[in-house]
Design an enzyme around this catalytic site. Structure first.
Site, PDB file in Angstrom:
ATOM      1  CB  CYS A 120      29.675  63.574  23.637  1.00 26.78           C
ATOM      2  SG  CYS A 120      29.998  61.998  22.792  1.00 26.78           S
TER       3      CYS A 120
ATOM      4  CE  LYS B   3      30.704  67.148  21.830  1.00 28.80           C
ATOM      5  NZ  LYS B   3      30.079  66.177  20.907  1.00 28.80           N
TER       6      LYS B   3
ATOM      7  CD  GLU C 152      26.553  64.933  21.729  1.00 26.42           C
ATOM      8  OE1 GLU C 152      27.232  65.808  21.167  1.00 26.42           O
ATOM      9  OE2 GLU C 152      26.960  63.756  21.917  1.00 26.42           O
TER      10      GLU C 152
ATOM     11  CE1 TYR D 119      50.181  51.165  75.677  1.00 25.69           C
ATOM     12  CE2 TYR D 119      51.141  50.925  77.872  1.00 25.69           C
ATOM     13  CZ  TYR D 119      51.062  51.589  76.652  1.00 25.69           C
ATOM     14  OH  TYR D 119      51.857  52.686  76.415  1.00 25.69           O
TER      15      TYR D 119
ATOM     16  CE1 TYR E  68      37.931  60.918  16.966  1.00 26.33           C
ATOM     17  CE2 TYR E  68      37.898  63.236  17.558  1.00 26.33           C
ATOM     18  CZ  TYR E  68      37.717  61.906  17.903  1.00 26.33           C
ATOM     19  OH  TYR E  68      37.309  61.573  19.170  1.00 26.33           O
TER      20      TYR E  68
ATOM     21  CB  THR F  94      49.818  37.732  65.805  1.00 26.57           C
ATOM     22  OG1 THR F  94      49.484  37.957  67.182  1.00 26.57           O
ATOM     23  CG2 THR F  94      51.084  36.872  65.736  1.00 26.57           C
TER      24      THR F  94
END
Length: 646
Positions: free
Chosen positions: A169, A116, A47, A477, A122, A464
């Protein structure tokens, strides 16, 4: 993109000087040249890689913005001869507003710029101070480095048919990342230009996000974050590079490296197309917007012979010991809970199992023991029946008895030789005629015994046979193909071995441990032909149908990843790295294809059994196929691959 659908992508983290756009463009050019030499087709940088992410209020300075535009023009010019598409980060003024953008260019042409969408404001982030959100912008044009180009978040790019999208980002951290819509609208690769600073524990979460988003969008996800050179005034940037594909991490860079890095991987676009085609939920998630696809054809680069991704030779078995232990425990839980539910439904308190001293019957018995312990039933309710026949060796006979005794179940021995000889007389078969009838009569006699004892005891016959045998039709079979509940039905042979070994490693009784390890060392065999003169096993399955490790590999890639025979052949050559030559792999792949198609009728009539992994062949579950389908197209592709290789 090569003929098998692999696209070589790269995440490049250059040395950087904050605010020195000309220097940064020079380092990006150098890394682009290295990436092209290594065969990369698309390379992404971090970026704001032309200016540096940590420029702060300098981002508003016309001098820096002008220098960035000039540096981008230089970068476009110096890379114009490279057979490569580049994605670089730059602050871009569009109209009177500044945006944090990714610019896509190739062969000297700027294809477009993606702004973006989510601008974090924040904690340590102050991006709204400089940038506006590009969310909702579509169908616009802007001028970048002297070229007019498309501008908007609706852009995807298709270079030589490989369509990709971009987010930046914070976009990945959003509740609904832009990549979700980009993928739904056709992008199979997502590139993320990032400058996320470090914090304790943050990287683990980042890895989860990248891997998870690649799985959720059925895409390849290439993440490239700023590294050494960004300002450390208040933050540290570790230079993270991650390449994931459909929930699997393919490549990972070195964190906190002071060196430049190029992380390269081949992503499988054909597999992603297959996954999207088979996943009905993905197809249902139509978006209410359409992307603008910018298409470009460029000359093919230096496609290297080496594939930049690991091809696992054992796709059903985790290599990491701790993960393998977790997988074994989970498989046992699925098997035992499935059997427990069936026993509870039928009010059965007894289980009947034919114990041969081989791997499959051993696993089925271990599952039955766990089931009885789960249901708090006496293990004596498990009736282990050993049925020595013409090919039974002392080794397998001894192991069968010792295993049953060590696990504390009821042991019964019922030889089948005389019954089979009588049957031969009844149908007029010469015992010296070692044909299919000679072998299959023994398997059917054993099944008849198990079924009749189950009726007598009010019990349930536990099958099995395993997934690999079902794929190859390596079963009689209405003989060992039939049971009342097949606990191993979706466990491939390569995993059966690890499940038994896992129990052997954790088993407390030393005698039982030794028995399990000897079973693991015993060649896989139906033991339907008389033993050799020295008493050893005469009929070795892998000598007849081929190595199970190859067949399990073929099974996974032909069915789970949708690879054709030619691609499967190529992948096997990569995976086994000289362990088998090309002619051997081709031989057994042809055997697998022929048998898989010819033996579908056995799978169409297979009993119930629990699905434990991503591949299962139940006609009521994962796999629906007509019993008389032709293998011609698959065999023709395998044959044609010889011509293509010349």
């Amino acid at each position: 993109m090569d003929r098998f659908g692999f696209l070589k992508v790269a995440a490049a983290i250059p040395h950087l000087r904050v605010g020195d756009c000309d220097y940064n463009a020079g380092r990006m050019t150098a890394l682009a040249e290295q990436a092209a030499q290594r065969g990369a087709e698309i390379v992404v940088f971090p970026e704001l890689s032309l200016t540096g992410y940590s420029c702060g209020d300098l981002l508003l300075q016309p001098t820096l913005l002008g220098a960035a535009d000039d540096a981008l023009a230089k970068l476009v010019r110096t890379t114009r001869k490279l057979p490569l598409t580049l994605i670089a980060g730059i602050p871009l003024r569009h109209g009177e507003t500044l945006y944090n953008c990714a610019v896509v260019f190739t062969q000297g042409r700027i294809l477009g710029a993606v702004p973006k969408s989510y601008i974090p404001g924040y904690a340590e982030f102050y991006e709204p101070r400089w940038f506006a959100s590009g969310a909702g912008i579509s169908g616009e044009q802007t001028v970048i480095a002297g070229q007019e180009a498309d501008f908007g978040t609706d852009l995807t790019f298709a270079v030589n048919g490989a369509e990709f999208g971009i987010e930046i980002c914070e976009d990945l951290w959003a509740a609904v990342p832009p990549s979700s819509k980009l993928a739904q609208n056709g992008a199979k690769v997502i590139f993320n230009l990032s400058a996320s600073p470090e914090g304790v524990g943050k990287y683990d979460y980042l890895r989860q996000l990248v891997i998870g988003q690649s799985a959720r969008t059925l895409s390849a996800y290439v993440y490239c974050s700023a590294g050494f050179g960004e300002s450390s005034t208040d933050l540290v940037f570790a230079g993270n590079a991650l390449i994931a594909e459909n929930g699997q991490l393919l490549r990972e860079g070195r964190r906190f490296s002071t060196d430049e890095q190029i992380v390269i991987a081949d992503v499988d676009l054909d597999r992603l197309a297959f996954e999207r085609c088979r996943n009905t939920s993905f197809r249902m998630c139509d978006t209410d917007t359409e992307n603008t696809v910018i298409e470009m054809e460029i000359p093919e680069g230096l496609r290297t012979e080496h594939l930049d991704r690991e091809i696992d030779p054992a796709p059903f078995v985790p290599h990491d010991e701790s993960r393998r232990a977790e997988r074994c425990e989970e498989v046992f839980r699925i098997q035992s809970h499935g059997l427990a539910r069936r026993m509870a439904h039928t009010h059965a308190t007894k289980a009947v199992i034919g114990i041969s001293g081989g791997l499959d019957s051993t696993l089925a018995l271990l599952v039955a023991v766990r089931t009885f312990d789960l249901l708090k039933l006496d293990r004596k309710g498990i009736l282990g029946i050993t049925m020595p026949g013409f090919g039974t060796t002392d080794r397998t006979y001894r192991n069968a008895l010792q295993l049953m005794q060590g696990l504390g179940i009821t042991v019964r021995e019922i030889p089948i030789r005389e019954a089979c000889l009588q049957h031969f007389r009844d149908i007029g078969l010469d015992p010296a005629d070692r044909s299919a009838a000679y072998e299959n009569a023994q398997a059917r006699e054993r099944t008849q015994i198990l079924m009749d004892i189950a009726n007598m005891e009010g019990g349930l016959v536990v099958g099995t046979g395993d997934l690999s045998e079902l794929a190859l039709g390596w079963a009689t079979y209405n003989g060992d193909q039939m049971s009342m509940y097949g606990v191993n039905a979706s466990v491939p042979k390569t995993l059966v071995r690890h499940l038994v070994r896992w129990v052997a490693d954790t088993e407390g009784d030393e005698t039982t441990r030794r028995t399990l390890f000897d079973i693991l060392d015993t060649p896989v065999s139906p033991e339907l032909l008389p033993a050799e003169a020295d008493g050893s096993i005469a009929q070795k399955t892998e000598d007849l149908v081929g190595p199970y490790e190859l067949h399990d590999f073929f099974l996974y890639h032909l069915l789970r990843t949708g690879s054709g025979p030619a691609k499967t052949l190529f992948l096997a050559g990569e995976a086994f790295g000289g362990g088998y030559d090309e002619a051997t792999i081709r031989k057994w792949l042809e055997v697998f294809i022929r048998r898989f198609f010819a033996q579908q009728f056995k799978r169409s009539a297979m009993p119930d059994g629990p699905k434990v992994g991503s591949v299962a062949l139940s006609p009521r579950g994962d796999w629906r196929m007509p019993s008389d389908a032709s293998a011609a197209a698959w065999l023709r592709e395998l044959e044609d691959s010889k011509t293509n290789e010349r």
